[in-house]
Design a protein around this motif. Sequence first.
Motif, PDB file in Angstrom:
ATOM      1  N   GLY A 339       0.971  -1.224  -0.034  1.00 22.34           N
ATOM      2  CA  GLY A 339      -0.106  -0.085   0.106  1.00 22.34           C
ATOM      3  C   GLY A 339       0.828   1.233  -0.006  1.00 22.34           C
ATOM      4  O   GLY A 339       1.835   1.304  -0.273  1.00 22.34           O
ATOM      5  N   ALA A 340       0.185   2.391   0.231  1.00 23.58           N
ATOM      6  CA  ALA A 340       0.830   3.792   0.435  1.00 23.58           C
ATOM      7  C   ALA A 340       0.212   4.436   1.570  1.00 23.58           C
ATOM      8  O   ALA A 340      -0.740   3.804   2.542  1.00 23.58           O
ATOM      9  CB  ALA A 340       0.765   4.333  -0.718  1.00 23.58           C
ATOM     10  N   GLY A 341       0.456   5.720   1.668  1.00 19.89           N
ATOM     11  CA  GLY A 341      -0.256   6.387   2.777  1.00 19.89           C
ATOM     12  C   GLY A 341       0.598   7.617   3.154  1.00 19.89           C
ATOM     13  O   GLY A 341       1.762   8.044   2.426  1.00 19.89           O
ATOM     14  N   THR A 342       0.245   8.330   4.158  1.00 19.57           N
ATOM     15  CA  THR A 342       0.910   9.734   4.642  1.00 19.57           C
ATOM     16  C   THR A 342       1.424   9.282   6.218  1.00 19.57           C
ATOM     17  O   THR A 342       0.920   8.603   6.927  1.00 19.57           O
ATOM     18  CB  THR A 342      -0.159  10.672   4.775  1.00 19.57           C
ATOM     19  OG1 THR A 342      -1.363  10.279   5.513  1.00 19.57           O
ATOM     20  CG2 THR A 342      -0.592  11.098   3.397  1.00 19.57           C
ATOM     21  N   THR A 343       2.665   9.993   6.306  1.00 21.72           N
ATOM     22  CA  THR A 343       3.358  10.009   7.372  1.00 21.72           C
ATOM     23  C   THR A 343       3.430  11.398   7.914  1.00 21.72           C
ATOM     24  O   THR A 343       3.849  12.313   7.491  1.00 21.72           O
ATOM     25  CB  THR A 343       4.852   9.459   7.217  1.00 21.72           C
ATOM     26  OG1 THR A 343       4.836   8.340   6.421  1.00 21.72           O
ATOM     27  CG2 THR A 343       5.520   9.591   8.333  1.00 21.72           C
ATOM     28  N   PHE A 344       3.103  11.413   9.340  1.00 26.65           N
ATOM     29  CA  PHE A 344       2.979  12.671  10.097  1.00 26.65           C
ATOM     30  C   PHE A 344       4.359  13.041  10.997  1.00 26.65           C
ATOM     31  O   PHE A 344       4.651  12.020  11.423  1.00 26.65           O
ATOM     32  CB  PHE A 344       1.818  12.655  11.069  1.00 26.65           C
ATOM     33  CG  PHE A 344       0.426  13.165  10.323  1.00 26.65           C
ATOM     34  CD1 PHE A 344      -0.131  14.160  10.696  1.00 26.65           C
ATOM     35  CD2 PHE A 344      -0.132  12.189   9.343  1.00 26.65           C
ATOM     36  CE1 PHE A 344      -1.712  14.333  10.084  1.00 26.65           C
ATOM     37  CE2 PHE A 344      -1.455  12.553   8.714  1.00 26.65           C
ATOM     38  CZ  PHE A 344      -2.140  13.587   9.037  1.00 26.65           C
ATOM     39  N   THR A 345       5.059  13.952  10.866  1.00 29.33           N
ATOM     40  CA  THR A 345       6.114  14.353  11.390  1.00 29.33           C
ATOM     41  C   THR A 345       6.164  15.838  12.244  1.00 29.33           C
ATOM     42  O   THR A 345       5.276  16.442  12.047  1.00 29.33           O
ATOM     43  CB  THR A 345       7.401  14.319  10.535  1.00 29.33           C
ATOM     44  OG1 THR A 345       7.137  15.612   9.394  1.00 29.33           O
ATOM     45  CG2 THR A 345       7.451  13.066   9.644  1.00 29.33           C
ATOM     46  N   ILE A 346       6.950  15.815  12.958  1.00 27.44           N
ATOM     47  CA  ILE A 346       7.241  17.124  13.727  1.00 27.44           C
ATOM     48  C   ILE A 346       8.266  17.770  13.304  1.00 27.44           C
ATOM     49  O   ILE A 346       9.367  17.178  13.276  1.00 27.44           O
ATOM     50  CB  ILE A 346       7.346  17.005  15.249  1.00 27.44           C
ATOM     51  CG1 ILE A 346       6.237  16.350  15.915  1.00 27.44           C
ATOM     52  CG2 ILE A 346       7.568  18.238  16.029  1.00 27.44           C
ATOM     53  CD1 ILE A 346       6.065  16.114  17.400  1.00 27.44           C
ATOM     54  N   THR A 347       8.059  18.765  12.516  1.00 21.58           N
ATOM     55  CA  THR A 347       9.210  19.640  11.879  1.00 21.58           C
ATOM     56  C   THR A 347       9.690  20.808  12.618  1.00 21.58           C
ATOM     57  O   THR A 347      10.671  21.584  12.407  1.00 21.58           O
ATOM     58  CB  THR A 347       8.857  19.961  10.497  1.00 21.58           C
ATOM     59  OG1 THR A 347       7.767  20.391  10.370  1.00 21.58           O
ATOM     60  CG2 THR A 347       9.127  18.714   9.422  1.00 21.58           C
ATOM     61  N   LYS A 348       8.795  21.324  13.783  1.00 22.68           N
ATOM     62  CA  LYS A 348       8.905  22.430  14.691  1.00 22.68           C
ATOM     63  C   LYS A 348       8.434  22.100  15.940  1.00 22.68           C
ATOM     64  O   LYS A 348       7.169  22.067  16.043  1.00 22.68           O
ATOM     65  CB  LYS A 348       8.269  23.908  14.036  1.00 22.68           C
ATOM     66  CG  LYS A 348       8.628  24.884  14.819  1.00 22.68           C
ATOM     67  CD  LYS A 348       8.047  26.343  14.318  1.00 22.68           C
ATOM     68  CE  LYS A 348       8.450  27.503  15.120  1.00 22.68           C
ATOM     69  NZ  LYS A 348       7.824  28.623  14.470  1.00 22.68           N
ATOM     70  N   ASP A 349       9.213  21.720  16.716  1.00 23.36           N
ATOM     71  CA  ASP A 349       8.795  21.243  17.962  1.00 23.36           C
ATOM     72  C   ASP A 349       7.984  22.127  18.947  1.00 23.36           C
ATOM     73  O   ASP A 349       8.280  23.336  18.873  1.00 23.36           O
ATOM     74  CB  ASP A 349       9.780  20.338  18.949  1.00 23.36           C
ATOM     75  CG  ASP A 349       9.496  19.522  19.825  1.00 23.36           C
ATOM     76  OD1 ASP A 349       8.349  19.135  19.787  1.00 23.36           O
ATOM     77  OD2 ASP A 349      10.289  18.812  20.452  1.00 23.36           O
ATOM     78  N   SER A 350       6.616  21.677  19.795  1.00 23.68           N
ATOM     79  CA  SER A 350       6.168  22.624  20.531  1.00 23.68           C
ATOM     80  C   SER A 350       5.181  21.498  21.174  1.00 23.68           C
ATOM     81  O   SER A 350       4.956  20.385  21.204  1.00 23.68           O
ATOM     82  CB  SER A 350       5.219  23.550  19.781  1.00 23.68           C
ATOM     83  OG  SER A 350       4.338  22.864  19.151  1.00 23.68           O
ATOM     84  N   LYS A 351       4.684  22.212  22.603  1.00 21.41           N
ATOM     85  CA  LYS A 351       3.780  21.469  23.144  1.00 21.41           C
ATOM     86  C   LYS A 351       2.504  21.031  22.774  1.00 21.41           C
ATOM     87  O   LYS A 351       2.208  19.891  22.571  1.00 21.41           O
ATOM     88  CB  LYS A 351       3.293  22.312  24.552  1.00 21.41           C
ATOM     89  CG  LYS A 351       2.482  21.541  25.397  1.00 21.41           C
ATOM     90  CD  LYS A 351       1.754  22.488  26.463  1.00 21.41           C
ATOM     91  CE  LYS A 351       0.827  21.943  27.442  1.00 21.41           C
ATOM     92  NZ  LYS A 351       0.358  22.810  28.442  1.00 21.41           N
ATOM     93  N   ALA A 352       2.212  21.951  21.568  1.00 24.78           N
ATOM     94  CA  ALA A 352       0.946  21.542  20.794  1.00 24.78           C
ATOM     95  C   ALA A 352       1.163  20.408  19.788  1.00 24.78           C
ATOM     96  O   ALA A 352       0.304  19.621  19.331  1.00 24.78           O
ATOM     97  CB  ALA A 352       0.536  23.001  20.056  1.00 24.78           C
ATOM     98  N   ALA A 353       2.380  20.534  19.100  1.00 29.45           N
ATOM     99  CA  ALA A 353       2.791  19.433  18.206  1.00 29.45           C
ATOM    100  C   ALA A 353       2.880  18.186  18.898  1.00 29.45           C
ATOM    101  O   ALA A 353       2.261  17.192  18.283  1.00 29.45           O
ATOM    102  CB  ALA A 353       4.306  19.750  17.621  1.00 29.45           C
TER     103      ALA A 353
END
Length: 450
Positions: A339-353
């Motif tokens: 399959g395929a799909g999307t990958t979520f990453t943190i590129t600017k760290d924060s409490k909300a991220a």
Amino acid sequence: MKKAFTLGVAVLALTAVSAGAAELKFKPGEDSKFNWASYEELKKTQLKGEQITIFGPWLGPDQQLVESVLAYFAEATGADVRYTGSDSFEQQIVVDLEAGSAPNIAIFPQPGLASDMAKRGFLTDLGDDNATWLKDNYAAGQSWVDLGTYAGKDSAKHFYGFPFKTDLKSLVWYSPENFQDAGYEVPKTMEELKALTEKIVADGGTPWCIGLGSGAATGWPATDWVEDLMLRTTSPENYDKWVSNEMKFNDPIVINAINEFGWFAKNDKFVAGGTAAVASTDFRDSPKGLFSSPPQCYMHRQASFIPSFFPEGTVVGQDVDFFYFPAYADKNLGNPVLGAGTTFTITKDSKAARAFIEFLKSPIAHEIWMAQKGFLTPYKKVNTEVFTDPTVRKMNDILLQATTFRFDASDLMPGAVGAGSFWTGMVDYVGGKSAEDVAASIQKSWDAIK
């Protein structure tokens, strides 16, 4: 699907909307099928006054869908959630990261690019706890951990990418009416699938419709066949070595998988129009033989998106249905899924991220999208009853029953190979060249870019 529809130079399109302003699609607490307890749990994290920026590839209806999910995070936590979509995501995210203007969250449609950005130090390590959670809570969990684990700037491997929203490729489409009329049963193993293929020929029919045509991208459907067959003839570890070229393209294991595809595609009796028609038939037209009377073919292997090209008015689940592209019973390789799909990453760290990554681990984050359209998830704790489309629920069941998941190999390979020599090599193969010659040629193209 990406290979077929994202060719050419993308025109930059950016739209930003505050998800906090979106109306909640389903009122919390009203429909008991949803896991509202996981939504209530989100309220314990209060982020009022904090903004979180999210950048991804979705525009139009897909953007509306992702924003409908983000709205629940915004409503529960009080965060100001800003989503931006672009049809040039792959180019723009690199520009933004290099310029120091990264979003808090970047949604990569290809893990290969995420891996490159991790190596350059642009991604934030999500930590062992999140990797362990994924392993325990996703079907084929270790596969998903591996998909999001990359070498960082320190050359050590860390878990950077959280998978969310999956596409399924390991499907065979067929007409239930045609099967019933002919007395055929849905095969459960690859051995049974091959036996059915031969039986259809013996009965005077043609088992398969296969089309590799796709304009400048002609050949890509065959790469999906080969990838699926790699997962059914060798180990997931060998698949990974092949993707990275640690295992050469002309290794006997890869040649065997190509010839497995050839068993189906290079037999004139097995394919509508004969082998000569395989490369010249457009992939969008190739499934139409399922719907002719008498049928020009009985089966068509293609990903979950193909109903978009079925004749108008076709009802999936009635006029046409699908089954899992089966594994060999005698090879002990479980139930692999491509399959395929999307990958979520943190590129600017924060409490909300960080809180947002926790949100992706909540059943409600998945169920809100599941209850609409275009969403599959390997998360074992979701309630699949929220699916409104039984077809999508059936696809999701295949994903939940997988023992191994692997991302489309050609999308992970260097573009000159995965979107170049691999495509053209498959056309040459069905045109008459041997698997050995084709594999050697593809390997030569890989060596040329090292």
